[in-house]
Design an enzyme around this catalytic site. Structure first.
Site, PDB file in Angstrom:
ATOM      1  CE  LYS A  10      -8.017   1.577   5.770  1.00 59.40           C
ATOM      2  NZ  LYS A  10      -8.769   2.812   6.096  1.00 59.40           N
ATOM      3  CB  SER A  11      -6.870  -1.366   0.970  1.00 60.64           C
ATOM      4  OG  SER A  11      -6.961  -0.009   1.307  1.00 60.64           O
ATOM      5  NE  ARG A  15     -10.101  -3.781  -2.157  1.00 62.10           N
ATOM      6  CZ  ARG A  15     -10.212  -2.619  -1.490  1.00 62.10           C
ATOM      7  NH1 ARG A  15      -9.784  -2.540  -0.235  1.00 62.10           N
ATOM      8  NH2 ARG A  15     -10.737  -1.562  -2.079  1.00 62.10           N
ATOM      9  CB  SER A 182     -10.041   5.753  -4.951  1.00 57.16           C
ATOM     10  OG  SER A 182      -9.971   6.950  -4.211  1.00 57.16           O
ATOM     11  CG  ASP A 296      -6.973   7.014   1.703  1.00 55.18           C
ATOM     12  OD1 ASP A 296      -7.904   7.829   1.893  1.00 55.18           O
ATOM     13  OD2 ASP A 296      -7.123   5.785   1.793  1.00 55.18           O
ATOM     14  NE  ARG A 327      -8.564  11.158   6.105  1.00 55.75           N
ATOM     15  CZ  ARG A 327      -8.464   9.898   5.730  1.00 55.75           C
ATOM     16  NH1 ARG A 327      -8.265   9.597   4.453  1.00 55.75           N
ATOM     17  NH2 ARG A 327      -8.567   8.927   6.615  1.00 55.75           N
ATOM     18  CE  LYS A 395     -10.243   4.495  10.141  1.00 58.34           C
ATOM     19  NZ  LYS A 395     -11.432   3.693  10.458  1.00 58.34           N
TER      20      LYS A 395
END
Length: 413
Positions: A10-11, A15, A182, A296, A327, A395
């Protein structure tokens, strides 16, 4: 041994979509993630006037170094944090009036450090309702560049958005970071920017980005390391063995460091050039671990912690409280529903296994894909676990439940 084909990161997909849109020429992305988040990002680009062509295995994006093709647009960012944070920075480099809004969940998530930095750079930006939250409007006239100070202690995405913007400014950027969470995600950003031709370097807490734009390329998206964590954890928990091709020693994603936590807990881990294998060894050890850089994957460890031989304490994860949900608290409440003793603090959670194994219960997902996928791992050893919103995995991994059911069969659970 189960060999699991994990969808694209996803990341990296987010990008790559930004970089492709900003680059001079046509970029081809192979194996991009196809999920609600990435589809939302691509939809946002199309709303801004970029051409995004898609085949089953690749996307092609016509770059526009000068910015969006339209001068007026309203972009709906869905639940996507990368969409909601990166696209305003892309639009700011163009010329026009652009409004950004998002889901109720995304509206709650903070944005102010990024929008304050954009304002400091001269961007005409205003929040239409709550300060520091969507919706927002930008009256774009390009960005001059220069020096800016940023607090990225809540999210590294603030820094990534500014870094990605840097080559599109007239003078470049000098970004001084006062706090950062992160860090490995920022390293992904820097590596990808260089692949697209940018000149960017770090000097301590300062990032120097030269002007000059980006050059189109063909870019292969590696499998998502955060998503792989659920399958690796399944192996560690059950005594099975899982191999994920495409994630190895050259992987960009810091979340592959999750397997080092599993190793500390007793799993056998082998990282090769182009694959990683995790095998369970019959038990899990209690640990104290700092997960600031791989937060995450905090819920994944929390979900298998009840089966360890001692307490599992996860520290320095305050930023997990401002994700799709809180979370840290979501994990604590759900573990208590299963009969597990849990303690929490502002930035830590401690899970204390008891004599009895967790009991089945309905997991409250809070609409968060990572809560569902993490507690699916718990369900390998705890019959009777269900979810109030199992479909929220769309998602990032629409086919998760089918893939996990196949894994269950492969490892004999």
């Amino acid at each position: 041994m189960a060999v699991v084909d994990i969808p694209g990161s996803k990341s990296i997909t987010a990008r790559a979509l930004f970089l492709a849109a900003a680059a001079d020429g046509v970029t081809t992305l192979t194996r991009p993630l196809r999920s609600d988040d990435s589809e939302g990002f691509a939809e946002g680009l199309r709303t801004l006037g970029y051409r995004v062509g898609r085949t089953p295995d690749a996307w092609q994006i016509d770059g526009r170094p000068q910015g969006p093709a339209v001068t007026d647009a309203e972009v709906y960012c869905r639940d996507g944090a990368t969409t909601a944070r990166f696209l305003p920075a892309l639009a700011a480099a163009g010329h026009g009036s652009y409004r950004f809004d998002a889901s109720a969940q995304m509206r709650r998530r903070p944005l102010l450090p990024l929008t304050r930095a954009l304002r400091d750079l001269g961007v005409d930006l205003r929040h239409e309702e709550a300060e520091g939250h969507h919706p927002l409007r930008i009256e774009a006239a390009g960005v001059e560049g220069g020096d800016v100070v940023l607090d990225a202690g809540q999210s590294s995405q603030y820094l990534t958005a500014l870094l990605l913007l840097g080559p599109l400014t007239r003078k470049g950027l000098r970004i001084t970071v006062t706090d950062l969470v992160s860090q490995p995600y920022v390293e992904i950003t820097l590596a990808m920017m260089r692949t697209f031709g940018a000149d960017v370097r770090r000097d301590g807490a300062t990032y120097l980005v030269a002007p000059g734009g980006y050059t189109a390329t063909t870019y292969a998206v590696e499998p998502d390391a955060s998503t792989a964590s659920y399958f690796f954890a399944a192996a560690a928990l059950t005594g099975g063995e899982v191999t994920v091709p495409g994630l190895g020693t050259g992987a960009l994603q810091g979340d592959l460091g999750f397997v080092d936590v599993l190793r500390r807990m007793g799993a056998r881990v082998e990282i090769g050039a182009d694959r990683t294998t995790v095998a369970g060894t019959g038990g899990l050890r209690g640990v104290t671990v700092n997960m600031r850089d791989i937060s995450d994957t905090m819920p994944t460890i929390a979900a298998i912690a009840p089966f360890a031989d001692g307490p599992v304490r996860i520290e320095d994860v305050a930023n997990t409280r401002v994700k799709e949900c809180d979370r840290l608290e979501a994990c604590a409440q759900n573990l208590r529903r299963l009969g597990v003793e849990v303690a929490t603090g502002p930035d830590w959670i401690e899970i204390r296994p008891g004599a009895a194994l967790p009991a089945g219960a309905e997991i409250k997902t809070y609409g968060d894909h990572r809560i569902v996928m993490s507690f699916a791992v718990t369900g390998l050893r705890t019959p009777g676990i269900s979810f109030d919103d199992p479909g929220c995995v769309r998602k990032t991994f629409p086919g998760f439940h089918e893939a996990f059911a196949e894994l269950r069969r492969d490892i004999g659970q």
